[in-house]
Each structure stands twice: as structure tokens, then as C-alpha cells.
Design a protein around this motif. Structure first.
Motif, PDB file in Angstrom:
ATOM      1  N   ALA A  13      41.176  10.978  46.124  1.00  0.00           N
ATOM      2  CA  ALA A  13      40.239  10.819  47.234  1.00  0.00           C
ATOM      3  C   ALA A  13      41.009  10.746  48.548  1.00  0.00           C
ATOM      4  O   ALA A  13      42.051  10.095  48.638  1.00  0.00           O
ATOM      5  CB  ALA A  13      39.404   9.565  47.037  1.00  0.00           C
ATOM      6  N   GLY A  14      40.494  11.464  49.537  1.00  0.00           N
ATOM      7  CA  GLY A  14      41.163  11.548  50.827  1.00  0.00           C
ATOM      8  C   GLY A  14      42.083  12.743  50.959  1.00  0.00           C
ATOM      9  O   GLY A  14      42.541  13.054  52.064  1.00  0.00           O
ATOM     10  N   GLY A  15      42.349  13.397  49.855  1.00  0.00           N
ATOM     11  CA  GLY A  15      43.241  14.544  49.858  1.00  0.00           C
ATOM     12  C   GLY A  15      42.528  15.836  50.228  1.00  0.00           C
ATOM     13  O   GLY A  15      41.355  15.844  50.602  1.00  0.00           O
ATOM     14  N   SER A  16      43.267  16.940  50.097  1.00  0.00           N
ATOM     15  CA  SER A  16      42.756  18.249  50.505  1.00  0.00           C
ATOM     16  C   SER A  16      43.002  19.291  49.420  1.00  0.00           C
ATOM     17  O   SER A  16      43.953  19.182  48.642  1.00  0.00           O
ATOM     18  CB  SER A  16      43.453  18.715  51.789  1.00  0.00           C
ATOM     19  OG  SER A  16      43.198  17.832  52.863  1.00  0.00           O
ATOM     20  N   LEU A  17      42.136  20.275  49.399  1.00  0.00           N
ATOM     21  CA  LEU A  17      42.293  21.461  48.570  1.00  0.00           C
ATOM     22  C   LEU A  17      41.772  22.649  49.347  1.00  0.00           C
ATOM     23  O   LEU A  17      40.886  22.510  50.193  1.00  0.00           O
ATOM     24  CB  LEU A  17      41.497  21.344  47.261  1.00  0.00           C
ATOM     25  CG  LEU A  17      42.064  20.519  46.112  1.00  0.00           C
ATOM     26  CD1 LEU A  17      41.031  20.459  44.981  1.00  0.00           C
ATOM     27  CD2 LEU A  17      43.371  21.085  45.612  1.00  0.00           C
ATOM     28  N   ARG A  18      42.305  23.826  49.019  1.00  0.00           N
ATOM     29  CA  ARG A  18      41.768  25.047  49.602  1.00  0.00           C
ATOM     30  C   ARG A  18      41.371  25.998  48.478  1.00  0.00           C
ATOM     31  O   ARG A  18      42.195  26.359  47.645  1.00  0.00           O
ATOM     32  CB  ARG A  18      42.778  25.740  50.521  1.00  0.00           C
ATOM     33  CG  ARG A  18      42.164  26.905  51.287  1.00  0.00           C
ATOM     34  CD  ARG A  18      43.116  27.537  52.254  1.00  0.00           C
ATOM     35  NE  ARG A  18      44.115  28.383  51.601  1.00  0.00           N
ATOM     36  CZ  ARG A  18      44.857  29.295  52.226  1.00  0.00           C
ATOM     37  NH1 ARG A  18      44.712  29.474  53.534  1.00  0.00           N
ATOM     38  NH2 ARG A  18      45.755  29.994  51.563  1.00  0.00           N
ATOM     39  N   LEU A  19      40.124  26.364  48.475  1.00  0.00           N
ATOM     40  CA  LEU A  19      39.612  27.339  47.516  1.00  0.00           C
ATOM     41  C   LEU A  19      39.667  28.730  48.133  1.00  0.00           C
ATOM     42  O   LEU A  19      39.444  28.897  49.335  1.00  0.00           O
ATOM     43  CB  LEU A  19      38.177  27.015  47.114  1.00  0.00           C
ATOM     44  CG  LEU A  19      37.914  25.610  46.562  1.00  0.00           C
ATOM     45  CD1 LEU A  19      36.448  25.488  46.142  1.00  0.00           C
ATOM     46  CD2 LEU A  19      38.840  25.293  45.411  1.00  0.00           C
ATOM     47  N   SER A  20      39.936  29.705  47.288  1.00  0.00           N
ATOM     48  CA  SER A  20      39.955  31.096  47.725  1.00  0.00           C
ATOM     49  C   SER A  20      38.948  31.894  46.906  1.00  0.00           C
ATOM     50  O   SER A  20      38.679  31.571  45.751  1.00  0.00           O
ATOM     51  CB  SER A  20      41.343  31.705  47.538  1.00  0.00           C
ATOM     52  OG  SER A  20      42.314  31.008  48.282  1.00  0.00           O
ATOM     53  N   CYS A  21      38.435  32.937  47.525  1.00  0.00           N
ATOM     54  CA  CYS A  21      37.492  33.822  46.835  1.00  0.00           C
ATOM     55  C   CYS A  21      37.803  35.246  47.235  1.00  0.00           C
ATOM     56  O   CYS A  21      37.777  35.579  48.426  1.00  0.00           O
ATOM     57  CB  CYS A  21      36.063  33.465  47.196  1.00  0.00           C
ATOM     58  SG  CYS A  21      34.841  34.600  46.514  1.00  0.00           S
ATOM     59  N   ALA A  22      38.095  36.065  46.259  1.00  0.00           N
ATOM     60  CA  ALA A  22      38.375  37.474  46.500  1.00  0.00           C
ATOM     61  C   ALA A  22      37.232  38.313  45.959  1.00  0.00           C
ATOM     62  O   ALA A  22      36.820  38.150  44.815  1.00  0.00           O
ATOM     63  CB  ALA A  22      39.686  37.876  45.830  1.00  0.00           C
ATOM     64  N   ALA A  23      36.712  39.199  46.783  1.00  0.00           N
ATOM     65  CA  ALA A  23      35.621  40.077  46.384  1.00  0.00           C
ATOM     66  C   ALA A  23      36.086  41.520  46.477  1.00  0.00           C
ATOM     67  O   ALA A  23      36.808  41.890  47.391  1.00  0.00           O
ATOM     68  CB  ALA A  23      34.412  39.847  47.271  1.00  0.00           C
ATOM     69  N   SER A  24      35.654  42.337  45.555  1.00  0.00           N
ATOM     70  CA  SER A  24      36.045  43.740  45.561  1.00  0.00           C
ATOM     71  C   SER A  24      34.888  44.590  45.056  1.00  0.00           C
ATOM     72  O   SER A  24      33.977  44.096  44.396  1.00  0.00           O
ATOM     73  CB  SER A  24      37.285  43.947  44.676  1.00  0.00           C
ATOM     74  OG  SER A  24      37.010  43.575  43.340  1.00  0.00           O
ATOM     75  N   GLY A  25      34.953  45.865  45.362  1.00  0.00           N
ATOM     76  CA  GLY A  25      33.934  46.774  44.888  1.00  0.00           C
ATOM     77  C   GLY A  25      33.275  47.569  45.989  1.00  0.00           C
ATOM     78  O   GLY A  25      32.666  48.600  45.734  1.00  0.00           O
ATOM     79  N   ARG A  26      33.367  47.067  47.213  1.00  0.00           N
ATOM     80  CA  ARG A  26      32.886  47.802  48.375  1.00  0.00           C
ATOM     81  C   ARG A  26      33.598  47.226  49.582  1.00  0.00           C
ATOM     82  O   ARG A  26      34.224  46.187  49.492  1.00  0.00           O
ATOM     83  CB  ARG A  26      31.364  47.726  48.512  1.00  0.00           C
ATOM     84  CG  ARG A  26      30.793  46.339  48.672  1.00  0.00           C
ATOM     85  CD  ARG A  26      29.290  46.399  48.849  1.00  0.00           C
ATOM     86  NE  ARG A  26      28.940  46.943  50.145  1.00  0.00           N
ATOM     87  CZ  ARG A  26      27.749  47.458  50.411  1.00  0.00           C
ATOM     88  NH1 ARG A  26      26.813  47.503  49.488  1.00  0.00           N
ATOM     89  NH2 ARG A  26      27.475  47.923  51.617  1.00  0.00           N
ATOM     90  N   PRO A  27      33.502  47.849  50.730  1.00  0.00           N
ATOM     91  CA  PRO A  27      34.237  47.323  51.888  1.00  0.00           C
ATOM     92  C   PRO A  27      33.964  45.856  52.131  1.00  0.00           C
ATOM     93  O   PRO A  27      32.819  45.439  52.251  1.00  0.00           O
ATOM     94  CB  PRO A  27      33.725  48.192  53.041  1.00  0.00           C
ATOM     95  CG  PRO A  27      33.360  49.470  52.398  1.00  0.00           C
ATOM     96  CD  PRO A  27      32.831  49.107  51.034  1.00  0.00           C
ATOM     97  N   PHE A  28      35.014  45.070  52.128  1.00  0.00           N
ATOM     98  CA  PHE A  28      34.885  43.617  52.227  1.00  0.00           C
ATOM     99  C   PHE A  28      34.111  43.191  53.442  1.00  0.00           C
ATOM    100  O   PHE A  28      33.375  42.223  53.420  1.00  0.00           O
ATOM    101  CB  PHE A  28      36.268  42.981  52.211  1.00  0.00           C
ATOM    102  CG  PHE A  28      36.254  41.479  52.265  1.00  0.00           C
ATOM    103  CD1 PHE A  28      36.602  40.813  53.423  1.00  0.00           C
ATOM    104  CD2 PHE A  28      35.878  40.745  51.154  1.00  0.00           C
ATOM    105  CE1 PHE A  28      36.597  39.431  53.474  1.00  0.00           C
ATOM    106  CE2 PHE A  28      35.872  39.356  51.200  1.00  0.00           C
ATOM    107  CZ  PHE A  28      36.236  38.702  52.354  1.00  0.00           C
ATOM    108  N   SER A  29      34.253  43.896  54.516  1.00  0.00           N
ATOM    109  CA  SER A  29      33.632  43.455  55.757  1.00  0.00           C
ATOM    110  C   SER A  29      32.118  43.467  55.688  1.00  0.00           C
ATOM    111  O   SER A  29      31.466  42.932  56.564  1.00  0.00           O
ATOM    112  CB  SER A  29      34.108  44.317  56.924  1.00  0.00           C
ATOM    113  OG  SER A  29      33.737  45.667  56.710  1.00  0.00           O
TER     114      SER A  29
END
Length: 125
Positions: A13-29
Motif C-alpha cells: 500500500a502506498g506503492g506504484s505500478l504501471r500497467l501497459s496495454c498493446a493493441a494491434s490489428g489496425r492503425p493504433f491511432s
């Protein structure tokens, strides 16, 4: 569209995490992306979302000021930076993707057709 999350784990508790999410299949934007979470015995809950067209972001009240959603189009990746984590943040976190969201629907899980497998976040005392 394929969606893959990473970055979960065990943190005090009080700490930090960073989640990532990668998507593919069509232009990311063209993706609008959100994060949802589900605690044991609970329902899936909206956490945060970001709209690609203008970078508009939305957060559930319980994470405002602690979590930040962002994206880097060049890396085809979205992030959820989680700071000041609390015991009640413990859940499986899911990345969700859709095309052309609206402010009215970006918090609605039923409007996201593409989901990742989920990543566990456990906050300990």
C-alpha cells in the motif's frame, strides 16, 4: 484486434505500478482505450479511458489524482500509471479497446468489443 496487458504484480500500500496495454490489428491511432478492473466477488468496474481523437481522459472518482492514463502512438502502447495504491485497488485489471468512442459511452464496458486477458494487481498492507 489483439489486446495484451502487462505490468501487474504485488505491491505494498502506498506503492506504484504501471500497467501497459498493446493493441494491434489496425492503425493504433484509431483506437480508443480503457481500463476496467474486477475484484474478487465483484463486478467489472470502469477505471479510466482515453480517446484517440483529442486525448480526452476520464477516470472513476476513486482513482482521480492517483492514476494517470496515457498513450504513445509510436509504440502502439497505452499505460496506466498507478500511484498511492490502496488495498481496495486489488483486482484483475483489463485493457479494453474500441473505435470512435464518445464521452457518453467511454465508461461503459459493454461498448468495448476487444479485451485483453487481464493482469492481476495485488496491494498488500
Amino acid at each position: 484486434v489483439q489486446v495484451v496487458e502487462s505490468g501487474g504484480g504485488l505491491v505494498q500500500a502506498g506503492g506504484s505500478l504501471r500497467l501497459s496495454c498493446a493493441a494491434s490489428g489496425r492503425p493504433f491511432s484509431s483506437y480508443d482505450m480503457g481500463w476496467f478492473r474486477q475484484a474478487p466477488g465483484g463486478e467489472r468496474e470502469f477505471v479510466a479511458a482515453i480517446r484517440w481523437s483529442d486525448g480526452y481522459t476520464s477516470y472513476v472518482d476513486s482513482v482521480k489524482g492517483r492514476f494517470t492514463i496515457s498513450r504513445v502512438n509510436a509504440k502502439n502502447t497505452e499505460y496506466l500509471q498507478m500511484n498511492s495504491l490502496k488495498l481496495e485497488d486489488t483486482a484483475v485489471y483489463y485493457c479494453a479497446v474500441k473505435i470512435n468512442t464518445s464521452i457518453a459511452t467511454m465508461r461503459n464496458a459493454d461498448t468495448y468489443p476487444y479485451w485483453g486477458q487481464g493482469t492481476q494487481v495485488t496491494v498488500s498492507s
